[in-house]
Scaffold this active site. Sequence first.
Site, PDB file in Angstrom:
ATOM      1  N   GLU A  63     -59.392 -36.446  24.501  1.00  0.00           N
ATOM      2  CA  GLU A  63     -60.084 -37.209  25.750  1.00  0.00           C
ATOM      3  C   GLU A  63     -59.801 -36.564  27.432  1.00  0.00           C
ATOM      4  O   GLU A  63     -60.819 -36.701  28.143  1.00  0.00           O
ATOM      5  CB  GLU A  63     -60.022 -39.109  25.367  1.00  0.00           C
ATOM      6  CG  GLU A  63     -60.902 -39.455  24.642  1.00  0.00           C
ATOM      7  CD  GLU A  63     -61.202 -40.698  24.115  1.00  0.00           C
ATOM      8  OE1 GLU A  63     -60.831 -41.083  25.191  1.00  0.00           O
ATOM      9  OE2 GLU A  63     -62.320 -40.600  23.322  1.00  0.00           O
ATOM     10  N   HIS A  94     -46.628 -31.655  26.168  1.00  0.00           N
ATOM     11  CA  HIS A  94     -46.063 -33.237  26.946  1.00  0.00           C
ATOM     12  C   HIS A  94     -46.559 -33.637  25.802  1.00  0.00           C
ATOM     13  O   HIS A  94     -47.147 -33.280  24.390  1.00  0.00           O
ATOM     14  CB  HIS A  94     -46.205 -32.880  27.616  1.00  0.00           C
ATOM     15  CG  HIS A  94     -48.296 -32.888  28.076  1.00  0.00           C
ATOM     16  ND1 HIS A  94     -48.953 -33.740  27.539  1.00  0.00           N
ATOM     17  CD2 HIS A  94     -49.102 -31.894  28.584  1.00  0.00           C
ATOM     18  CE1 HIS A  94     -50.119 -33.037  27.131  1.00  0.00           C
ATOM     19  NE2 HIS A  94     -50.078 -32.629  28.593  1.00  0.00           N
ATOM     20  N   MET A 131     -51.249 -36.739  30.982  1.00  0.00           N
ATOM     21  CA  MET A 131     -49.942 -36.383  31.168  1.00  0.00           C
ATOM     22  C   MET A 131     -51.413 -35.038  31.012  1.00  0.00           C
ATOM     23  O   MET A 131     -52.409 -34.123  31.169  1.00  0.00           O
ATOM     24  CB  MET A 131     -49.315 -36.163  29.724  1.00  0.00           C
ATOM     25  CG  MET A 131     -48.615 -37.559  30.238  1.00  0.00           C
ATOM     26  SD  MET A 131     -47.651 -37.471  28.490  1.00  0.00           S
ATOM     27  CE  MET A 131     -46.378 -38.891  29.118  1.00  0.00           C
ATOM     28  N   SER A 177     -50.029 -30.405  31.321  1.00  0.00           N
ATOM     29  CA  SER A 177     -49.098 -29.304  31.284  1.00  0.00           C
ATOM     30  C   SER A 177     -49.375 -28.684  32.629  1.00  0.00           C
ATOM     31  O   SER A 177     -48.188 -27.928  33.781  1.00  0.00           O
ATOM     32  CB  SER A 177     -49.799 -27.535  30.615  1.00  0.00           C
ATOM     33  OG  SER A 177     -50.026 -28.262  29.569  1.00  0.00           O
ATOM     34  N   GLY A 181     -50.585 -24.373  24.915  1.00  0.00           N
ATOM     35  CA  GLY A 181     -48.617 -24.373  25.156  1.00  0.00           C
ATOM     36  C   GLY A 181     -48.151 -25.363  26.709  1.00  0.00           C
ATOM     37  O   GLY A 181     -49.081 -26.009  26.821  1.00  0.00           O
ATOM     38  N   HIS A 236     -50.023 -33.427  24.167  1.00  0.00           N
ATOM     39  CA  HIS A 236     -50.490 -32.503  22.932  1.00  0.00           C
ATOM     40  C   HIS A 236     -49.508 -33.447  21.565  1.00  0.00           C
ATOM     41  O   HIS A 236     -50.290 -33.378  20.521  1.00  0.00           O
ATOM     42  CB  HIS A 236     -49.555 -31.706  23.106  1.00  0.00           C
ATOM     43  CG  HIS A 236     -50.678 -30.603  23.992  1.00  0.00           C
ATOM     44  ND1 HIS A 236     -49.384 -30.046  25.150  1.00  0.00           N
ATOM     45  CD2 HIS A 236     -51.081 -30.332  24.578  1.00  0.00           C
ATOM     46  CE1 HIS A 236     -49.842 -29.726  26.334  1.00  0.00           C
ATOM     47  NE2 HIS A 236     -51.570 -29.074  25.743  1.00  0.00           N
TER      48      HIS A 236
END
Length: 281
Positions: free
Chosen positions: A150, A34, A186, A188, A31, A37
Amino acid sequence: MLIFNNKAGLKALLSEHKKANATIGFVPTMGALHKGHLSLLEASAANNTITVISIFVNPTQFNNPEDLEKYPRTLDDDVKKIQSVNENIIVFAPTVDEMYEGRTQSGNFEFGGLENQMEGSHRPGHFDGVGTIVKKLFEIVEPDNAYFGEKDFQQLQIVRRLVKNYNIPVNIVGCPISREPNGLAMSSRNQRLTEQERNEASVIYKILAEAKTIYRNEGEDAAKKYVSTAFSGHPDFMVEYFEIADEETLLPATAAKNGKQRAFIAVYINGIRLIDNISLN
Ligand code: AMP
């Protein structure tokens, strides 16, 4: 959009789709979604009839209780972002009890040594937790294709080994790292950085990219020396490891010169741990 909190409901729906010969794509996440995901969701939605995303902050893969406690949990926002990709994506957001049935423990996994390198040596038990949850999720969803970033390259290789070891009939698809415009991978955990820290953290990728050039021109020792000198100019950063490793075995690149190599880094910025990697070929 369908959101399931329990396995039985999700399994029943997916078995109907499978009877109708649907292909199932699966994107496991923790969760705080961003664009990285969402790129996995897009890859799945483009190549499967049905896409399932799981959102579950898996306690057994956290070796640091503070990291688990502070991990961002933003389900309502996540659902909106998923909807923006595709209204038909199915969300699986179980509780810890639903996944672990009162026994929140990892199994013991062996991944042919992949688990002993880098993240494995710095986060004891982490990959046992990853193996435990990914195996459980695969048993529930039984996907045809599963999408992993990756960004967590070692995890991707470990999941490939997991499905091989247990003969799990799923195709594992590795997806490229999504980056902020300044190069920062990016994550979380970036939500925990101040704006200033996020700007400063862009040097991680800049240093990796420069290390790649130096590795190709001058070799491994020069690249390592450069990285350690470059970070000495950033006192807020603490480098946990910088490794150049073979992509298949994850052993130091010097041990296997013929395959593809990748540089991997883990850095703390004011107590928040970030990882990144770059292909050297
Ligand atoms: P997480 O929610 O951090 O467990 O990540 C869920 C999946 O998203 C994993 O397969 C990650 O490798 C992938 N992922 C995380 N960040 C990125 C990124 N910046 N680019 C591509 N994939 C990512």
